[in-house]
Structure formats: structure tokens, C-alpha cells
Design a protein around this motif. Structure first.
Motif, PDB file in Angstrom:
ATOM      1  N   HIS A  16     -29.522 -39.886 -39.686  1.00 10.61           N
ATOM      2  CA  HIS A  16     -29.298 -40.446 -38.926  1.00 10.61           C
ATOM      3  C   HIS A  16     -29.719 -41.734 -38.450  1.00 10.61           C
ATOM      4  N   THR A  17     -28.298 -43.630 -38.425  1.00 11.00           N
ATOM      5  CA  THR A  17     -28.444 -44.419 -37.963  1.00 11.00           C
ATOM      6  C   THR A  17     -28.240 -45.311 -36.674  1.00 11.00           C
ATOM      7  N   PHE A  18     -28.772 -45.405 -35.388  1.00 13.68           N
ATOM      8  CA  PHE A  18     -29.004 -45.452 -34.421  1.00 13.68           C
ATOM      9  C   PHE A  18     -28.837 -47.742 -34.589  1.00 13.68           C
ATOM     10  N   ILE A  19     -27.596 -48.407 -34.045  1.00 10.39           N
ATOM     11  CA  ILE A  19     -27.124 -49.577 -34.441  1.00 10.39           C
ATOM     12  C   ILE A  19     -27.046 -50.420 -33.210  1.00 10.39           C
ATOM     13  N   LYS A  20     -27.473 -51.672 -33.132  1.00  9.39           N
ATOM     14  CA  LYS A  20     -27.066 -52.188 -31.730  1.00  9.39           C
ATOM     15  C   LYS A  20     -26.862 -53.504 -32.364  1.00  9.39           C
ATOM     16  N   TYR A  21     -25.688 -53.926 -32.413  1.00  8.40           N
ATOM     17  CA  TYR A  21     -25.311 -55.796 -32.698  1.00  8.40           C
ATOM     18  C   TYR A  21     -24.173 -56.699 -31.659  1.00  8.40           C
ATOM     19  N   GLY A  22     -23.775 -57.840 -32.426  1.00  9.46           N
ATOM     20  CA  GLY A  22     -23.414 -58.028 -31.586  1.00  9.46           C
ATOM     21  C   GLY A  22     -22.705 -59.616 -32.132  1.00  9.46           C
ATOM     22  N   PHE A  23     -22.207 -60.363 -31.639  1.00  4.86           N
ATOM     23  CA  PHE A  23     -21.443 -61.340 -31.730  1.00  4.86           C
ATOM     24  C   PHE A  23     -21.272 -62.383 -30.395  1.00  4.86           C
ATOM     25  N   GLU A  24     -22.303 -64.019 -30.870  1.00  4.02           N
ATOM     26  CA  GLU A  24     -21.666 -64.406 -29.666  1.00  4.02           C
ATOM     27  C   GLU A  24     -21.871 -66.298 -29.928  1.00  4.02           C
ATOM     28  N   PRO A  25     -20.408 -66.180 -30.161  1.00  2.00           N
ATOM     29  CA  PRO A  25     -19.541 -67.021 -30.807  1.00  2.00           C
ATOM     30  C   PRO A  25     -19.623 -68.805 -30.154  1.00  2.00           C
ATOM     31  N   GLY A  26     -20.574 -68.975 -30.798  1.00  2.00           N
ATOM     32  CA  GLY A  26     -20.627 -70.644 -30.311  1.00  2.00           C
ATOM     33  C   GLY A  26     -19.799 -71.877 -30.623  1.00  2.00           C
ATOM     34  N   ARG A  27     -19.076 -72.309 -31.492  1.00  5.05           N
ATOM     35  CA  ARG A  27     -18.211 -73.111 -31.725  1.00  5.05           C
ATOM     36  C   ARG A  27     -16.824 -71.465 -32.432  1.00  5.05           C
ATOM     37  N   LEU A  28     -16.608 -71.003 -31.505  1.00  4.32           N
ATOM     38  CA  LEU A  28     -15.314 -70.416 -32.274  1.00  4.32           C
ATOM     39  C   LEU A  28     -14.591 -70.634 -31.014  1.00  4.32           C
ATOM     40  N   PHE A  29     -13.380 -70.567 -31.307  1.00  6.15           N
ATOM     41  CA  PHE A  29     -12.600 -71.129 -30.276  1.00  6.15           C
ATOM     42  C   PHE A  29     -10.666 -70.027 -30.851  1.00  6.15           C
ATOM     43  N   GLU A  30     -10.207 -69.900 -30.330  1.00  7.24           N
ATOM     44  CA  GLU A  30      -9.160 -69.556 -29.880  1.00  7.24           C
ATOM     45  C   GLU A  30      -7.746 -69.762 -29.621  1.00  7.24           C
ATOM     46  N   ARG A  31      -6.486 -70.287 -29.920  1.00  4.23           N
ATOM     47  CA  ARG A  31      -5.634 -70.837 -29.211  1.00  4.23           C
ATOM     48  C   ARG A  31      -4.692 -70.109 -28.223  1.00  4.23           C
ATOM     49  N   ALA A  32      -4.051 -70.045 -26.816  1.00  2.22           N
ATOM     50  CA  ALA A  32      -3.054 -68.896 -26.866  1.00  2.22           C
ATOM     51  C   ALA A  32      -2.141 -70.137 -25.652  1.00  2.22           C
ATOM     52  N   GLY A  33      -1.125 -70.235 -26.893  1.00  2.00           N
ATOM     53  CA  GLY A  33       0.156 -71.336 -26.601  1.00  2.00           C
ATOM     54  C   GLY A  33      -0.680 -72.565 -26.565  1.00  2.00           C
ATOM     55  N   ALA A  34      -0.179 -73.022 -25.251  1.00  2.00           N
ATOM     56  CA  ALA A  34      -0.552 -74.270 -25.126  1.00  2.00           C
ATOM     57  C   ALA A  34      -2.842 -74.973 -24.830  1.00  2.00           C
ATOM     58  N   GLU A  35      -3.096 -73.435 -24.752  1.00  2.00           N
ATOM     59  CA  GLU A  35      -4.417 -73.550 -24.469  1.00  2.00           C
ATOM     60  C   GLU A  35      -5.698 -72.895 -25.347  1.00  2.00           C
ATOM     61  N   VAL A  36      -7.008 -73.642 -25.167  1.00  2.00           N
ATOM     62  CA  VAL A  36      -7.945 -73.205 -25.942  1.00  2.00           C
ATOM     63  C   VAL A  36      -8.733 -72.819 -25.496  1.00  2.00           C
TER      64      VAL A  36
END
Length: 306
Positions: free
Chosen positions: A213-233
């Protein structure tokens, strides 16, 4: 013919992938013990060489090219797209079941009749376990008991973090994704073995079933990752999640030698449904697959006993 060529090409890619992962930490879930525990006051020590071959992470890593990773890592700002999503899946799949060669050395000590304890250093991971013998004699080759079949149950604990990410070609994405993972594994094997000679003097053959049995804790903390939402970033939000899953396996191993030194070939096979995991941008993905853990080792017995 074309299908055969494609299959061979994929097999070569997978082999090269394993070479890339050559220095990786792997989950210490192989079963190399026999059903007979170490006699009180005696020691067993050994080394093992093998590999952790898991179908799910191999498939996920095969979906992303090293050239793509190099290109993404050189950008000052990265926008979330299909390639980034594939990379997050690959990192998580590898954390669930690290692929690569295995190396470990261990020592076991007989505490009392029918009970021993052990410590193993496995590819950078510290492992502690104990084993209780519920069936068969508890003597030694010098003072054998009656019977040549043994049965025991074990309990093993191991913990590891995502230091192995530095050894993947995906490490160049760390400034972008900032992936971390910590896992803990609890392994319970049920082992039966047949002795060669009195009290395994010439070795043994063992088989059984194992649950992990495996217990896992994981995460992503993106520092330079963006998304476009219409004209906004906007910057992609970080996540931190926990999950657990069970693995079911079968194993077989042998000890071939005489009295004090043995060759130990072994194979452990698991199936696991890793479950469903949350990824960036509220996406989810499910993982499942087989894991094959072959190994070959040398074991020595020593100590006067009591």
C-alpha cells in the motif's frame, strides 16, 4: 511487417528510456526472503541487483520527447498546452512507480525463535522490516528440526521523496512546474518455502503473495507557467494533493548454495490501479498497469547463534 517494425522501434525507445533513468530511485518492493526466518543470534547479509519495470510510467514518458523538453525549458514564459499536460502526467506516473535499475544491500538479525528484523538501503531509500515464521522448524543445519516446509508473514516500511527528479530528462521543467512528491510504502508478503537439505543448508525455493500500500503526497507549484483567458493572461494555480493505492503481487525466489553463501534469483510481479489524480487546471487522469521486478543477489549467513 510495418507493425513489426513499429513494435521494434517502440521497444528500442523504451530500452533507451531505461538507460536515461539509470540512476533513479526505485520503490523497494521485491521479495527475496524464504519462509524461514534468521535463527536467534545469527545474521544474514547480502546485495541485490535488479530493475523496476513499470508499464504505466514507461508509456507516459514515451509520450514526451527530450527535444520538446529542451525547447520548453529555454522559454522565459510558458503557456499551458497539451505538451505541458503530457509532462505533468509523466512526472506523476514516475512518482507513483519509479522505473529503473535497482541496487540494495541489507542485513537481518534473528531476535527470538520465529522472529527476525532487517534493514535495507535500496537505491537511496531506507527500508525497515520484520518477519514472523508461523510454520516449520526453527533449527540450524548443525541442529536441525523436523520438516522442510516453512511459512512466514512479513511487514516492511519504506519512505522516499522526489530527489530522483534530478536524474530525469524532465528535470529541466522544474523551474516551470516545480513538481514535488513524497511516498511511503507498507509491504506485507506471505511466504512459503521448501528447504534443500536440512534447515536450508543447500538453499531453498520460495513463493507466495504480496500486498503493498502506497501513500503519496504530490504537488505542482508552477513559477513560469501561464494560461490565456481571452485577452487576459493568468498564472496557473498551484496544487498539493494526497492519495493512496494498493498493489497486488505474486513472487518466487530461490537460494542456491551451501551453508553460508547463496545465490538469490528472484522475480516479483505487481498489478495496481493507481487511481485518479488531480493535475493542473482542475484536470484529472487515471493510471494503472503492471510492474515487474527481477533481481539477482548474493547472501551470506554468519554468527554463532544462541
Amino acid at each position: 511487417m510495418r507493425g513489426s517494425i513499429l513494435w521494434k522501434g517502440k521497444a528500442v525507445c523504451s530500452f533507451l528510456l531505461l538507460l536515461v533513468l539509470a540512476a533513479s530511485c526505485t520503490a523497494p518492493r521485491s521479495v527475496i526472503n524464504s519462509g524461514k526466518v534468521t535463527a536467534p543470534g545469527k545474521f544474514k547479509a547480502g546485495v541485490n541487483f535488479g530493475g523496476n519495470i513499470a508499464t504505466e510510467p514507461i508509456g507516459q514518458l514515451d509520450d514526451i520527447a527530450k527535444a520538446t523538453v529542451d525547447a520548453i525549458s529555454k522559454k522565459d514564459s510558458v503557456y499551458y498546452d497539451g505538451e505541458i499536460e503530457t509532462a505533468t502526467k509523466a512526472l506523476l506516473a514516475y512518482a507513483l512507480d519509479p522505473v529503473g535499475p535497482t541496487f540494495d544491500f541489507y542485513i537481518r538479525y534473528g531476535v527470538v525463535p520465529r522472529l527476525d528484523v532487517g534493514y535495507k538501503y535500496a537505491s537511496g531509500v531506507h527500508v525497515f522490516d520484520t518477519q514472523y515464521q508461523f510454520m516449520g522448524p526453527t533449527g540450524t543445519p548443525e541442529n536441525p528440526g523436523v520438516g522442510d516446509w516453512y511459512g512466514s508473514v512479513g511487514l516492511q516500511y519504506a519512505g522516499q521523496s522526489s530527489d530522483w527528479i534530478d536524474n530525469l530528462f524532465l528535470d529541466k521543467l522544474q523551474p516551470v512546474l516545480q513538481f514535488t512528491a513524497k511516498r511511503k510504502d507498507i509491504t506485507v508478503p506471505i511466504i512459503f518455502s521448501k528447504s534443500f537439505g536440512p534447515e536450508e543448508e543447500k538453499g531453498s525455493i520460495a513463493f507466495g503473495a504480496v500486498y503493498n500500500h502506497t501513500f503519496i503526497k504530490y504537488g505542482f507549484e508552477p513559477g513560469r507557467l501561464f494560461e490565456r483567458a481571452g485577452a487576459e493572461v493568468d498564472r496557473v494555480s498551484s496544487i498539493m494533493e494526497e492519495n493512496s493505492f494498493g498493489s497486488y503481487g505474486l513472487f518466487a525466489n530461490a537460494r542456491i548454495g551451501f551453508k553460508y553463501v547463496y545465490l538469490v534469483p528472484a522475480i516479483t510481479i505487481y498489478y495496481q490501479d493507481y487511481g485518479s489524480y488531480k493535475l493542473l487546471k482542475n484536470t484529472t487522469h487515471s493510471f494503472s498497469g503492471m510492474t515487474f521486478i527481477p533481481s539477482l543477489g548474493i547472501q551470506a549467513s554468519f554468527g554463532r547463534g544462541r
